[in-house]
Motif scaffolding. Structure first.
Motif, PDB file in Angstrom:
ATOM      1  N   LEU A 153     -60.118 -43.254  14.295  1.00 23.53           N
ATOM      2  CA  LEU A 153     -59.683 -44.729  14.661  1.00 23.53           C
ATOM      3  C   LEU A 153     -60.592 -45.431  14.229  1.00 23.53           C
ATOM      4  O   LEU A 153     -61.825 -45.386  14.926  1.00 23.53           O
ATOM      5  N   ALA A 154     -60.488 -46.662  13.554  1.00 28.35           N
ATOM      6  CA  ALA A 154     -61.559 -47.769  13.257  1.00 28.35           C
ATOM      7  C   ALA A 154     -60.708 -49.001  13.436  1.00 28.35           C
ATOM      8  O   ALA A 154     -59.625 -49.036  13.097  1.00 28.35           O
ATOM      9  N   CYS A 155     -61.612 -49.804  13.744  1.00 28.88           N
ATOM     10  CA  CYS A 155     -61.176 -51.228  13.947  1.00 28.88           C
ATOM     11  C   CYS A 155     -62.413 -52.171  13.502  1.00 28.88           C
ATOM     12  O   CYS A 155     -63.310 -51.774  13.550  1.00 28.88           O
ATOM     13  N   SER A 156     -61.867 -53.624  12.920  1.00 23.96           N
ATOM     14  CA  SER A 156     -62.907 -54.562  12.380  1.00 23.96           C
ATOM     15  C   SER A 156     -62.499 -55.684  12.231  1.00 23.96           C
ATOM     16  O   SER A 156     -61.093 -55.952  12.301  1.00 23.96           O
ATOM     17  N   SER A 157     -63.167 -56.792  12.244  1.00 21.75           N
ATOM     18  CA  SER A 157     -62.768 -57.998  12.193  1.00 21.75           C
ATOM     19  C   SER A 157     -62.132 -58.452  10.800  1.00 21.75           C
ATOM     20  O   SER A 157     -61.357 -59.278  10.580  1.00 21.75           O
ATOM     21  N   GLU A 158     -62.351 -57.695   9.738  1.00 24.23           N
ATOM     22  CA  GLU A 158     -61.793 -57.726   8.441  1.00 24.23           C
ATOM     23  C   GLU A 158     -61.402 -56.527   7.826  1.00 24.23           C
ATOM     24  O   GLU A 158     -62.229 -55.246   8.122  1.00 24.23           O
ATOM     25  N   CYS A 159     -60.288 -56.515   6.761  1.00 27.36           N
ATOM     26  CA  CYS A 159     -59.821 -55.148   6.420  1.00 27.36           C
ATOM     27  C   CYS A 159     -60.886 -54.764   5.394  1.00 27.36           C
ATOM     28  O   CYS A 159     -60.984 -53.403   5.025  1.00 27.36           O
ATOM     29  N   ARG A 160     -61.933 -55.522   4.771  1.00 30.41           N
ATOM     30  CA  ARG A 160     -62.678 -55.122   3.704  1.00 30.41           C
ATOM     31  C   ARG A 160     -63.649 -54.072   4.370  1.00 30.41           C
ATOM     32  O   ARG A 160     -64.208 -53.351   3.628  1.00 30.41           O
ATOM     33  N   CYS A 161     -64.249 -54.367   5.585  1.00 31.88           N
ATOM     34  CA  CYS A 161     -65.238 -53.647   6.416  1.00 31.88           C
ATOM     35  C   CYS A 161     -64.439 -52.208   6.498  1.00 31.88           C
ATOM     36  O   CYS A 161     -65.176 -51.051   6.433  1.00 31.88           O
ATOM     37  N   LEU A 162     -63.149 -51.992   6.777  1.00 30.85           N
ATOM     38  CA  LEU A 162     -62.542 -50.645   7.053  1.00 30.85           C
ATOM     39  C   LEU A 162     -62.516 -49.962   5.745  1.00 30.85           C
ATOM     40  O   LEU A 162     -62.848 -48.749   5.780  1.00 30.85           O
ATOM     41  N   LEU A 163     -62.281 -50.754   4.795  1.00 34.61           N
ATOM     42  CA  LEU A 163     -62.119 -49.928   3.511  1.00 34.61           C
ATOM     43  C   LEU A 163     -63.739 -49.552   2.858  1.00 34.61           C
ATOM     44  O   LEU A 163     -63.700 -48.756   2.362  1.00 34.61           O
ATOM     45  N   GLU A 164     -64.567 -50.383   3.101  1.00 35.30           N
ATOM     46  CA  GLU A 164     -65.975 -50.195   2.633  1.00 35.30           C
ATOM     47  C   GLU A 164     -66.358 -48.898   3.574  1.00 35.30           C
ATOM     48  O   GLU A 164     -67.612 -48.246   2.940  1.00 35.30           O
ATOM     49  N   SER A 165     -65.872 -48.482   4.544  1.00 35.58           N
ATOM     50  CA  SER A 165     -66.393 -47.354   5.325  1.00 35.58           C
ATOM     51  C   SER A 165     -66.025 -46.114   4.541  1.00 35.58           C
ATOM     52  O   SER A 165     -66.684 -45.125   4.870  1.00 35.58           O
ATOM     53  N   GLY A 166     -65.162 -46.062   3.542  1.00 35.51           N
ATOM     54  CA  GLY A 166     -64.972 -44.967   2.746  1.00 35.51           C
ATOM     55  C   GLY A 166     -64.009 -43.891   3.464  1.00 35.51           C
ATOM     56  O   GLY A 166     -63.620 -42.774   2.925  1.00 35.51           O
ATOM     57  N   LEU A 167     -63.651 -44.353   4.749  1.00 34.48           N
ATOM     58  CA  LEU A 167     -62.816 -43.207   5.421  1.00 34.48           C
ATOM     59  C   LEU A 167     -61.051 -43.456   5.166  1.00 34.48           C
ATOM     60  O   LEU A 167     -60.618 -42.508   5.779  1.00 34.48           O
ATOM     61  N   PHE A 168     -60.983 -44.449   4.676  1.00 37.34           N
ATOM     62  CA  PHE A 168     -59.305 -44.996   4.324  1.00 37.34           C
ATOM     63  C   PHE A 168     -59.135 -45.274   2.909  1.00 37.34           C
ATOM     64  O   PHE A 168     -60.040 -45.931   2.331  1.00 37.34           O
ATOM     65  N   PRO A 169     -58.181 -44.900   2.345  1.00 32.73           N
ATOM     66  CA  PRO A 169     -57.637 -44.949   0.818  1.00 32.73           C
ATOM     67  C   PRO A 169     -57.525 -46.718   0.657  1.00 32.73           C
ATOM     68  O   PRO A 169     -56.990 -47.249   1.589  1.00 32.73           O
ATOM     69  N   LYS A 170     -57.691 -47.264  -0.419  1.00 36.08           N
ATOM     70  CA  LYS A 170     -57.326 -48.590  -0.784  1.00 36.08           C
ATOM     71  C   LYS A 170     -55.991 -48.627  -1.350  1.00 36.08           C
ATOM     72  O   LYS A 170     -55.966 -48.175  -2.410  1.00 36.08           O
ATOM     73  N   LYS A 171     -55.146 -48.818  -0.870  1.00 37.31           N
ATOM     74  CA  LYS A 171     -53.547 -48.991  -1.587  1.00 37.31           C
ATOM     75  C   LYS A 171     -53.127 -50.163  -0.984  1.00 37.31           C
ATOM     76  O   LYS A 171     -52.819 -50.527   0.218  1.00 37.31           O
ATOM     77  N   ILE A 172     -52.238 -50.803  -1.882  1.00 36.09           N
ATOM     78  CA  ILE A 172     -51.533 -51.999  -1.704  1.00 36.09           C
ATOM     79  C   ILE A 172     -50.285 -51.710  -0.589  1.00 36.09           C
ATOM     80  O   ILE A 172     -49.786 -50.669  -0.890  1.00 36.09           O
ATOM     81  N   ASN A 173     -49.954 -52.596   0.102  1.00 32.76           N
ATOM     82  CA  ASN A 173     -48.812 -52.745   1.021  1.00 32.76           C
ATOM     83  C   ASN A 173     -47.849 -53.414   0.299  1.00 32.76           C
ATOM     84  O   ASN A 173     -47.578 -54.550   0.660  1.00 32.76           O
ATOM     85  N   LYS A 174     -46.916 -52.538  -0.510  1.00 33.94           N
ATOM     86  CA  LYS A 174     -45.768 -53.164  -1.247  1.00 33.94           C
ATOM     87  C   LYS A 174     -44.793 -53.951  -0.242  1.00 33.94           C
ATOM     88  O   LYS A 174     -44.076 -54.731  -0.992  1.00 33.94           O
ATOM     89  N   ALA A 175     -44.643 -53.722   0.648  1.00 31.58           N
ATOM     90  CA  ALA A 175     -43.667 -54.226   1.702  1.00 31.58           C
ATOM     91  C   ALA A 175     -44.164 -55.916   1.960  1.00 31.58           C
ATOM     92  O   ALA A 175     -43.356 -56.833   2.340  1.00 31.58           O
ATOM     93  N   GLN A 176     -45.321 -56.089   1.536  1.00 30.94           N
ATOM     94  CA  GLN A 176     -45.597 -57.679   2.022  1.00 30.94           C
ATOM     95  C   GLN A 176     -45.424 -58.632   0.937  1.00 30.94           C
ATOM     96  O   GLN A 176     -45.564 -59.724   1.063  1.00 30.94           O
ATOM     97  N   PHE A 177     -44.943 -58.025  -0.455  1.00 32.09           N
ATOM     98  CA  PHE A 177     -44.728 -59.023  -1.457  1.00 32.09           C
ATOM     99  C   PHE A 177     -43.608 -60.127  -1.434  1.00 32.09           C
ATOM    100  O   PHE A 177     -43.833 -61.219  -1.528  1.00 32.09           O
ATOM    101  N   SER A 178     -42.504 -59.562  -0.854  1.00 28.87           N
ATOM    102  CA  SER A 178     -41.297 -60.349  -0.317  1.00 28.87           C
ATOM    103  C   SER A 178     -41.714 -61.417   0.402  1.00 28.87           C
ATOM    104  O   SER A 178     -41.313 -62.791   0.110  1.00 28.87           O
TER     105      SER A 178
END
Length: 597
Positions: A153-178
């Motif tokens: 479990l990780a939390c951060s002030s910005e998404c980029r910090c979570l992704l830079e950790s290398g612990l989670f995949p970088k994948k677009i959330n397609k549900a937010q386009f609409s």
């Protein structure tokens, strides 16, 4: 203002990840960064922007030597001095004069039950006695993003910090386009990254480190006592106190001064109370385009009235094109609002002189300052008539963009009508259905509408762009209109008072009372780039925007709502009526490209 980071893992193998998260967020806290190991697999880190007590004693993460409690937090407590005095009476000795140490001591002694007494803008991660407490202020001024899997479990002030950790995949959330095409942002508690969610405004999540179970409670906006009724004298007094609290700092403070009612009133109240001027900053353009963009003139005259010096941040299409890549690289989440770029440009200029910027955000949402509020009042006066007449009138040619938007937005229910007013264009049925459960209930139609703006537009758009744009340059943004006493007064207005008073009646009345009639009478203008004028008048700007829209259509056409697929194929045909949406798609396209999505 700071960066908050927490990592909870089933092993100690991920120690380097907390360091990477912290390093990715140094722009939020350029003055100091550090981390603490709380227990096996549990790490807390922070980036600090020093605004109160500049000494090392106030650095983060804050560690309590006697109890082992650790706090990483982001924000500013409006009532920290009152909380501090109460804690001193209870025997607490402080090492610093910071609000962060007050928050640490308060949480140790009061626990999650005491969080409701904390007034301010904040997001925090607090670890004590094998429990983690994550909190976000009820108005949603600060963000805290969360990612988790079976081991981490990780939390951060910005998404980029979570992704830079290398612990989670970088994948677009397609549900937010609409939602983005109609609301220009992701839905509440979601992000544009799959697997990364956001703590809800006012959410207090407690996690047991042993069982890994979590539960959430709601933090109310708690203002002790009945509070004064909203009369001009009491409103001016409460707002003055809010201004004094928000401008309290141990570093230089400036103001984003538009020359409009909200920021002008804040500047005036500060000067009236202290006799001191403030560094102020206003966006200006090479042309006012018929008086539509004349903020700089009003702001210059206001600052000059008090002997202050207003600095104009002059923007041109060439300046935009030169600096856009830098802006988009620093954008954590896409929000299709050109006001974000303006705020970023102001912060870029201001960082040489100040570390805090005051803005007038929140006033429109509290005191009905938008054109859609005027339109909704018109609808509520005769809803049956408009429901009958709208289908007929919208067939009339040459009505103009505003009138067409009004007529096409009207639905059988007041709730759906205002949701359409607040969107870029009428919502498709599926999206509207998904938003219905989020819409406020239990008040009058107009009070519900204002609460919707505070819950959706203010949190997901205005506060996000303000925080991102300021923090990109290591500047803290503050908003006196969102002081809890001011919010309580605004929310205390009755449906009748809101419906039968003019737009921002109380704000404008105080301006008139203090001799600022010209500002009170000034027509409400949006804060944004002259998109339509630049698209039609500057070939380089037009080619850049339209090129980005086409590129999005070429690579992501399946994510474009059906009604807008023609727009991404032939954007030049939509400049006159859909220039806002063109910019939004351009921004999203650039953000995805910059993040290799």
């Amino acid at each position: 203002m700071c960066g908050v980071h927490l990592l909870v893992s089933t092993s100690d193998k991920n120690k380097d990840s907390i360091l990477t998260m912290m390093q990715a967020c140094q722009h939020r806290g350029p003055d100091h960064s550090s981390w603490e190991k709380v227990a096996t697999g549990v790490y807390v880190a922070a980036n600090r922007l020093k605004t109160l007590d500049l000494r090392e004693e106030a650095n983060q993460p804050l560690l309590h030597e006697d109890t082992g409690a650790v706090l990483s937090w982001n924000g500013f407590l409006y009532n920290y001095q009152d909380l501090r005095n109460q804690l001193i009476e209870e025997g607490v000795t402080f090492k610093s004069t910071s609000d962060g140490e007050v928050l640490l001591e308060w949480l140790i002694r009061k626990g999650k039950a005491g969080v409701k007494f904390i007034q301010g803008m904040y997001a925090f991660a607090f670890v004590h006695q094998r429990r983690v407490l994550l909190g976000r202020d009820p108005l949603g001024m600060k963000s805290l993003y969360i990612a988790r899997n079976e081991q981490i479990l990780a939390c951060s002030s910005e998404c980029r910090c979570l992704l830079e950790s290398g612990l989670f995949p970088k994948k677009i959330n397609k549900a937010q386009f609409s939602p983005y095409f109609y609301l220009r942002h992701a839905l509440p508690q979601h992000s544009f990254y799959a697997g990364i969610d956001e703590l809800a405004p006012g959410e207090l999540m407690e996690i047991d480190l042993d069982s890994q179970k979590s539960q959430s409670d709601e933090i109310p906006i708690h203002v002790p006592g009945p509070g004064p009724s909203l009369e001009l004298a009491s409103f001016e007094e409460v707002l003055t106190n809010a201004v004094l609290k928000h401008l309290h700092a141990d570093v230089p403070v400036g103001m984003i001064l538009s020359g409009g009612a909200d920021s002008s009133l804040l500047y005036h109240l500060w000067y009236k109370e202290t006799g001191l001027t403030l560094p102020s900053y206003t966006v200006g353009f090479e042309h006012t385009y018929g008086g539509k963009y004349e903020d700089s003139g009003f702001a210059k005259r206001l600052a000059g009235k008090f002997g202050g010096h207003n600095q104009e941040v002059s923007l041109s299409p060439e300046w935009f094109l030169e600096h856009w890549p830098e802006y988009i690289e620093g954008l954590d989440q896409p929000v299709g609002d050109s006001a974000g770029f303006l705020t970023w440009a102001v912060a870029k200029k201001a960082k040489a002189s100040v570390k805090i910027l005051i803005s007038g955000v929140g006033a429109d949402e509290l005191f009905s300052g938008y054109n859609r509020h005027i339109a909704f009042k018109q609808y509520l006066n005769h809803p049956e008539f408009w429901q009958w007449a709208a289908p007929l009138l919208k067939r009339v040619p040459f009505l103009g963009r505003g009138k067409q938007k009004f007529l096409s937005s009207i639905q059988g229910r007041a709730q759906r009508t205002f949701m359409n007013f607040a969107a870029l264009s009428p919502l498709p049925e599926a999206l509207a259905d998904s938003l219905d459960p989020l819409y406020p209930k239990g008040n009058g139609d107009f009070k519900n509408a204002l609460e919707w703006d505070r819950k959706m537009y203010m949190v997901q758009d205005l506060l996000k762009i303000h925080d991102n744009a300021c923090m990109a340059h290591g500047i803290e943004g503050r908003a006196p209109f969102l002081d809890w006493q001011v919010v309580a007064m605004g929310k205390g207005l009755s449906e009748y008072e809101l419906l039968h008073s003019g737009s921002k009646f109380w704000i404008k009345s105080i301006l008139k009372k203090n001799g600022l009639d010209s500002i009170a009478r000034r027509k409400k203008l949006g804060f944004g780039l002259p998109l339509k004028e630049w698209l039609t008048g500057h070939s380089g700007f037009r080619d850049c925007i339209l090129g980005g829209v086409k590129e999005f259509g070429e690579h992501h056409s399946e994510q474009v709502p059906p009604e807008w697929r023609a727009l991404v194929k032939q954007p030049d045909k939509f400049i006159a009526e859909q220039f806002l949406l063109l910019f939004n798609v351009f921004l999203l396209s650039g953000w995805m490209k910059a993040n290799r999505l």
